[in-house]
Scaffold this motif. Structure first.
Motif, mmCIF file in Angstrom:
data_model
loop_
_atom_site.group_PDB
_atom_site.id
_atom_site.type_symbol
_atom_site.label_atom_id
_atom_site.label_comp_id
_atom_site.label_asym_id
_atom_site.label_seq_id
_atom_site.Cartn_x
_atom_site.Cartn_y
_atom_site.Cartn_z
ATOM 1 N N VAL A 31 43.148 52.072 34.116
ATOM 2 C CA VAL A 31 41.995 51.538 33.367
ATOM 3 C C VAL A 31 40.779 51.437 34.286
ATOM 4 N N ARG A 32 40.975 50.958 35.511
ATOM 5 C CA ARG A 32 39.853 50.850 36.453
ATOM 6 C C ARG A 32 39.284 52.237 36.786
ATOM 7 N N MET A 33 40.172 53.214 36.920
ATOM 8 C CA MET A 33 39.706 54.574 37.214
ATOM 9 C C MET A 33 38.912 55.158 36.057
ATOM 10 N N MET A 36 37.602 61.932 43.922
ATOM 11 C CA MET A 36 38.128 60.664 44.321
ATOM 12 C C MET A 36 38.852 60.833 45.657
ATOM 13 N N THR A 37 38.644 59.888 46.528
ATOM 14 C CA THR A 37 39.273 59.931 47.841
ATOM 15 C C THR A 37 40.409 58.907 47.895
ATOM 16 N N TYR A 38 41.150 58.954 48.996
ATOM 17 C CA TYR A 38 42.237 58.003 49.190
ATOM 18 C C TYR A 38 41.686 56.581 49.278
ATOM 19 N N GLY A 39 40.508 56.424 49.840
ATOM 20 C CA GLY A 39 39.877 55.108 49.926
ATOM 21 C C GLY A 39 39.541 54.540 48.559
ATOM 22 N N ASP A 40 39.120 55.404 47.643
ATOM 23 C CA ASP A 40 38.846 54.950 46.275
ATOM 24 C C ASP A 40 40.114 54.443 45.608
ATOM 25 N N GLY A 78 35.242 51.319 37.475
ATOM 26 C CA GLY A 78 35.025 50.090 38.217
ATOM 27 C C GLY A 78 35.662 50.155 39.594
ATOM 28 N N GLY A 79 35.110 49.390 40.495
ATOM 29 C CA GLY A 79 35.649 49.347 41.849
ATOM 30 C C GLY A 79 36.681 48.263 42.001
ATOM 31 N N ALA A 129 43.604 50.011 43.655
ATOM 32 C CA ALA A 129 44.873 49.299 43.791
ATOM 33 C C ALA A 129 44.642 47.831 44.140
ATOM 34 N N ILE A 130 43.702 47.561 45.031
ATOM 35 C CA ILE A 130 43.398 46.177 45.392
ATOM 36 C C ILE A 130 42.876 45.412 44.174
ATOM 37 N N GLY A 131 42.047 46.062 43.392
ATOM 38 C CA GLY A 131 41.515 45.416 42.197
ATOM 39 C C GLY A 131 42.559 45.177 41.130
#
Length: 72
Positions: free
Chosen positions: A63-65, A1-5, A69-70, A10-12
């Motif tokens: 939960v998303r991780m 996982m990258t910082y972008g992921d 899910g994105g 977080a946005i989601g």
């Protein structure tokens, strides 16, 4: 996982966190008017609502991780 992921997760997770904040804020405001404030965090409706939304934000990210899910 990258910082972008992590940023996408977080946005989601912002939606549930904002929803929890508003819901707790409204519910606790009603409870405070009834005089039941001894169990609030620092006896503040806003602090308790912020704490609840921060916890919901963290749980939503996890939960998303775990679900893979994105952001959307």
């Amino acid at each position: 996982m990258t910082y972008g992921d992590l940023q996408l997760y977080a946005i989601g997770a912002l939606g549930p966190a904002i929803g929890v904040f508003l819901g707790v804020l409204i519910g606790l405001s009603i409870s405070k008017r009834a005089g039941k404030t001894n169990w609030l965090f620092r006896e503040s409706v806003y602090a308790t609502a912020f704490l609840a939304s921060a916890l919901a934000f963290g749980v939503a990210i996890l939960v998303r991780m775990l679900m893979g899910g994105g952001a959307i």
